[in-house]
Scaffold this motif. Structure first.
Motif, PDB file in Angstrom:
ATOM      1  N   GLU A  92       0.837  -1.194   0.000  1.00 31.31           N
ATOM      2  CA  GLU A  92       0.000   0.000   0.000  1.00 31.31           C
ATOM      3  C   GLU A  92       0.877   1.251   0.000  1.00 31.31           C
ATOM      4  O   GLU A  92       1.939   1.282   0.630  1.00 31.31           O
ATOM      5  CB  GLU A  92      -0.913   0.018   1.240  1.00 31.31           C
ATOM      6  N   VAL A  93       0.424   2.277  -0.725  1.00 33.44           N
ATOM      7  CA  VAL A  93       1.130   3.555  -0.775  1.00 33.44           C
ATOM      8  C   VAL A  93       0.110   4.670  -0.618  1.00 33.44           C
ATOM      9  O   VAL A  93      -0.975   4.615  -1.215  1.00 33.44           O
ATOM     10  CB  VAL A  93       1.886   3.733  -2.121  1.00 33.44           C
ATOM     11  N   SER A  94       0.434   5.681   0.161  1.00 36.15           N
ATOM     12  CA  SER A  94      -0.482   6.799   0.373  1.00 36.15           C
ATOM     13  C   SER A  94      -0.312   7.858  -0.713  1.00 36.15           C
ATOM     14  O   SER A  94       0.708   7.905  -1.408  1.00 36.15           O
ATOM     15  CB  SER A  94      -0.234   7.441   1.739  1.00 36.15           C
ATOM     16  N   ILE A  95      -1.316   8.712  -0.839  1.00 39.09           N
ATOM     17  CA  ILE A  95      -1.236   9.849  -1.761  1.00 39.09           C
ATOM     18  C   ILE A  95      -0.031  10.717  -1.419  1.00 39.09           C
ATOM     19  O   ILE A  95       0.734  11.132  -2.301  1.00 39.09           O
ATOM     20  CB  ILE A  95      -2.522  10.689  -1.697  1.00 39.09           C
ATOM     21  N   ASP A  96       0.138  11.002  -0.141  1.00 40.19           N
ATOM     22  CA  ASP A  96       1.242  11.864   0.288  1.00 40.19           C
ATOM     23  C   ASP A  96       2.592  11.291  -0.133  1.00 40.19           C
ATOM     24  O   ASP A  96       3.479  12.024  -0.590  1.00 40.19           O
ATOM     25  CB  ASP A  96       1.209  12.058   1.804  1.00 40.19           C
ATOM     26  N   ALA A  97       2.755   9.968   0.024  1.00 39.40           N
ATOM     27  CA  ALA A  97       4.023   9.331  -0.339  1.00 39.40           C
ATOM     28  C   ALA A  97       4.265   9.424  -1.844  1.00 39.40           C
ATOM     29  O   ALA A  97       5.391   9.698  -2.288  1.00 39.40           O
ATOM     30  CB  ALA A  97       4.028   7.871   0.107  1.00 39.40           C
ATOM     31  N   LEU A  98       3.208   9.210  -2.645  1.00 38.56           N
ATOM     32  CA  LEU A  98       3.350   9.310  -4.091  1.00 38.56           C
ATOM     33  C   LEU A  98       3.715  10.738  -4.506  1.00 38.56           C
ATOM     34  O   LEU A  98       4.607  10.943  -5.345  1.00 38.56           O
ATOM     35  CB  LEU A  98       2.058   8.874  -4.779  1.00 38.56           C
ATOM     36  N   ILE A  99       3.053  11.715  -3.924  1.00 38.97           N
ATOM     37  CA  ILE A  99       3.325  13.114  -4.280  1.00 38.97           C
ATOM     38  C   ILE A  99       4.756  13.493  -3.911  1.00 38.97           C
ATOM     39  O   ILE A  99       5.463  14.165  -4.684  1.00 38.97           O
ATOM     40  CB  ILE A  99       2.325  14.061  -3.599  1.00 38.97           C
ATOM     41  N   ARG A 100       5.205  13.045  -2.743  1.00 40.05           N
ATOM     42  CA  ARG A 100       6.592  13.338  -2.340  1.00 40.05           C
ATOM     43  C   ARG A 100       7.579  12.732  -3.328  1.00 40.05           C
ATOM     44  O   ARG A 100       8.568  13.370  -3.723  1.00 40.05           O
ATOM     45  CB  ARG A 100       6.862  12.814  -0.928  1.00 40.05           C
ATOM     46  N   SER A 101       7.310  11.503  -3.758  1.00 40.60           N
ATOM     47  CA  SER A 101       8.194  10.842  -4.721  1.00 40.60           C
ATOM     48  C   SER A 101       8.162  11.547  -6.073  1.00 40.60           C
ATOM     49  O   SER A 101       9.192  11.692  -6.746  1.00 40.60           O
ATOM     50  CB  SER A 101       7.784   9.377  -4.887  1.00 40.60           C
ATOM     51  N   TYR A 102       6.981  11.995  -6.473  1.00 38.41           N
ATOM     52  CA  TYR A 102       6.856  12.728  -7.733  1.00 38.41           C
ATOM     53  C   TYR A 102       7.654  14.030  -7.677  1.00 38.41           C
ATOM     54  O   TYR A 102       8.382  14.360  -8.629  1.00 38.41           O
ATOM     55  CB  TYR A 102       5.377  13.021  -8.003  1.00 38.41           C
ATOM     56  N   GLN A 103       7.539  14.741  -6.582  1.00 37.69           N
ATOM     57  CA  GLN A 103       8.274  16.004  -6.437  1.00 37.69           C
ATOM     58  C   GLN A 103       9.784  15.768  -6.375  1.00 37.69           C
ATOM     59  O   GLN A 103      10.567  16.648  -6.752  1.00 37.69           O
ATOM     60  CB  GLN A 103       7.786  16.745  -5.196  1.00 37.69           C
ATOM     61  N   ALA A 104      10.188  14.572  -5.918  1.00 36.58           N
ATOM     62  CA  ALA A 104      11.608  14.217  -5.875  1.00 36.58           C
ATOM     63  C   ALA A 104      12.090  13.610  -7.191  1.00 36.58           C
ATOM     64  O   ALA A 104      13.227  13.131  -7.282  1.00 36.58           O
ATOM     65  CB  ALA A 104      11.863  13.242  -4.727  1.00 36.58           C
ATOM     66  N   GLN A 105      11.199  13.623  -8.216  1.00 38.14           N
ATOM     67  CA  GLN A 105      11.542  13.136  -9.557  1.00 38.14           C
ATOM     68  C   GLN A 105      11.805  11.634  -9.599  1.00 38.14           C
ATOM     69  O   GLN A 105      12.590  11.142 -10.424  1.00 38.14           O
ATOM     70  CB  GLN A 105      12.752  13.901 -10.120  1.00 38.14           C
ATOM     71  N   ASP A 106      11.153  10.889  -8.706  1.00 31.85           N
ATOM     72  CA  ASP A 106      11.242   9.435  -8.754  1.00 31.85           C
ATOM     73  C   ASP A 106      10.652   8.942 -10.079  1.00 31.85           C
ATOM     74  O   ASP A 106       9.549   9.337 -10.468  1.00 31.85           O
ATOM     75  CB  ASP A 106      10.471   8.826  -7.574  1.00 31.85           C
ATOM     76  N   SER A 107      11.380   8.081 -10.773  1.00 32.65           N
ATOM     77  CA  SER A 107      10.969   7.672 -12.117  1.00 32.65           C
ATOM     78  C   SER A 107       9.629   6.938 -12.127  1.00 32.65           C
ATOM     79  O   SER A 107       8.796   7.144 -13.025  1.00 32.65           O
ATOM     80  CB  SER A 107      12.045   6.796 -12.755  1.00 32.65           C
ATOM     81  N   ASP A 108       9.389   6.062 -11.144  1.00 35.66           N
ATOM     82  CA  ASP A 108       8.118   5.347 -11.088  1.00 35.66           C
ATOM     83  C   ASP A 108       6.955   6.299 -10.822  1.00 35.66           C
ATOM     84  O   ASP A 108       5.875   6.166 -11.417  1.00 35.66           O
ATOM     85  CB  ASP A 108       8.165   4.276  -9.992  1.00 35.66           C
TER      86      ASP A 108
END
Length: 382
Positions: free
Chosen positions: A275-291
Motif C-alpha cells: 500500500e502507498v499513500s497519496i502523500d508518499a506518491l506526491i513526495r516521490s513525484y516532487q523528488a523526480q522518482d521515475s516510477d
C-alpha cells in the motif's frame, strides 16, 4: 389558458422575492420591485411575511447622495444550521454551516462501517455535531449525505467500494432527527458546490476522482442525473476491452486505470509494496522518482482520453477536475490540456476544483438550503 389562485400567485412571488434576496442581497425593496416587475406594495407585503418568518432581516441603509436612504434586506443567514456529510470509503466528513453556506466547521471521522450497518454510526456523528451547535430560530433545517456511488430518489442503488446495507437510510435518519435528509451522488453534489460557491458557468462537467471516477453534469444550470440516477458514472465507461475487472461487473472500466485508487495500486506494485499513500506518491513525484513520474503521466494520458470524449459528448463551458493530484500538482491540468488532440478543446476551459475537499460538503449544503427556502437557484459569488 392556465390560471392560478391568488394564494398560488402570492406563493410564487414570495419564492421569487426570497430567491432574489439570497442571490442579489443586500438589496432594497425598490430594487426588488424593479428587478421582479412587482409593485412596491406587493414587495412590502411579501417582505414583511418573510421577516415575520425570520428568513429576511433589515441590515441598515444604503449609501446614497439623494433623497431618503433605502433600507437594505438580506437573508437571515444565522437563522438556522445545515449539516452536510461526505461518506467516502475511508472517512466520514461532516460540515456545518449557516443558511448561506458560510461560517463552516468541518470534522472528519474514520469510516468504521465496513461490513457493519452505517446508520448507528451516522446517528452518533450527527448527534455529536448537533450538540455543538448554538441555538437558532430554525435550528437544523436539513441534512445532506454525499454517497460515493449511484443514488436515485434518495436511495442508494450501488456503491462499488463499500457497502451500505440499509435500504431506507435517508428515511431512517429523517425519522430520527425530524428534519429532511437528502442523499445524492458525490459528483453531483460537487458540481452544485462548484457552481454555487465558485465558478460562474452554467454548463459544467465536474470530474470527481477519488476511489472511483464520478461525473457531475450541469446543463443550463440544471443537474442531469439520467433516467434512474446512473448518468455521470463516467468511471464505468470502458476504455480497455477485456481489461481489468471492475466491481460493476465489467472489465476495462476507466476508473480501473485513472482513479486515485488505480494509480496508487500501480505505484505500489512498482515499489513492491502492499500500500502507498497519496502523500508518499506526491513526495516521490516532487523528488523526480521515475516510477512516480510514470504513474502520474499515466493519469494525464487517461484523463486526456476521457476529457476528449466528454468534449465531444457534452461540449461544456468548463470541466472541473477534483482530485488530490490536481490539488498537489498545480500544473497537472495544464499537462492534461496539452495532451488533448481535439480542436474543440479551445472552446472549453479545464481547471482544478476551486473548493477541493469541501466541494461535496458545500454542494450538499446548497441542496439543503434551497429546499428549506423553497428556491430554485442559489448562486453565491466567492
Amino acid at each position: 389558458m392556465i390560471t392560478g389562485s391568488k394564494e398560488l400567485i402570492r406563493d410564487i412571488n414570495s419564492h421569487l422575492v426570497l430567491e432574489s434576496i439570497v442571490n442579489n442581497g443586500p438589496i432594497s425593496r425598490a430594487d426588488l420591485a424593479k428587478a421582479l416587475g412587482l409593485t412596491k406594495a406587493t414587495i412590502s407585503a411579501i417582505v414583511q411575511v418573510l421577516m415575520d418568518e425570520h428568513l429576511v432581516i433589515e441590515i441598515g441603509s444604503a449609501k446614497t447622495d439623494k433623497g431618503r436612504k433605502p433600507i437594505l434586506l438580506d437573508l437571515n443567514q444565522s437563522g438556522g444550521h445545515v449539516i452536510s456529510l461526505d461518506v467516502s470509503v475511508d472517512y466520514i466528513t461532516v460540515l456545518t454551516s449557516d443558511l448561506k453556506g458560510t461560517h463552516c466547521f468541518v470534522k472528519q471521522y474514520k469510516n468504521s462501517s465496513h461490513d457493519l450497518e452505517i446508520l448507528p454510526i451516522l446517528i452518533s456523528i450527527i448527534e455529536k455535531t448537533i450538540e455543538g451547535l448554538t441555538p437558532t430560530v430554525h435550528g437544523v433545517v436539513g441534512i445532506s449525505i454525499g454517497i460515493h456511488g449511484v443514488v436515485h430518489n434518495n436511495h442508494v442503488m450501488f456503491t462499488p467500494y463499500y457497502s451500505i446495507k440499509e435500504e431506507n437510510l435517508s428515511d431512517s435518519l429523517s425519522e430520527h432527527f425530524h428534519v429532511p435528509v437528502y442523499m445524492d451522488n458525490e459528483a453531483n453534489l460537487s458540481v452544485l458546490g462548484e457552481r454555487t460557491f465558485y465558478f460562474d458557468y452554467p454548463n459544467i462537467i465536474n470530474l470527481s476522482i477519488h476511489s472511483g471516477i464520478g461525473m457531475g453534469i450541469l446543463i443550463d444550470d440544471q443537474l442531469y442525473t439520467g433516467y434512474n440516477g446512473y448518468a455521470g458514472e463516467f468511471g464505468h465507461t470502458i476504455i480497455v476491452p477485456d481489461g481489468r475487472a471492475c466491481p460493476c461487473g465489467n472489465h476495462g472500466c476507466f476508473e480501473q486505470y485513472a482513479s486515485e485508487r488505480a494509480i496508487l495500486k500501480d505505484y505500489a506494485r512498482r515499489k513492491a509494496s502492499t500500500e502507498v499513500s497519496i502523500d508518499a506518491l506526491i513526495r516521490s513525484y516532487q523528488a523526480q522518482d521515475s516510477d512516480a513520474l510514470e504513474v502520474i503521466q499515466q493519469f494525464v494520458k487517461y484523463m486526456a482520453i476521457g476529457i476528449n470524449n466528454i468534449l465531444n459528448t457534452f461540449n461544456p463551458n468548463l470541466i472541473v477536475i477534483n482530485s488530490a493530484f490536481t490539488m498537489y500538482i498545480p500544473d497537472i491540468t495544464k499537462q492534461i490540456q496539452e495532451s488533448l488532440c481535439n480542436r474543440m478543446d479551445k472552446y472549453c476551459t479545464i481547471l482544478p476544483s476551486g473548493l477541493q475537499d469541501t466541494a461535496i460538503l458545500l454542494g450538499g449544503a446548497c441542496v439543503v438550503i434551497k429546499n428549506f427556502l423553497g428556491i430554485d437557484k442559489m448562486i453565491l459569488k466567492p
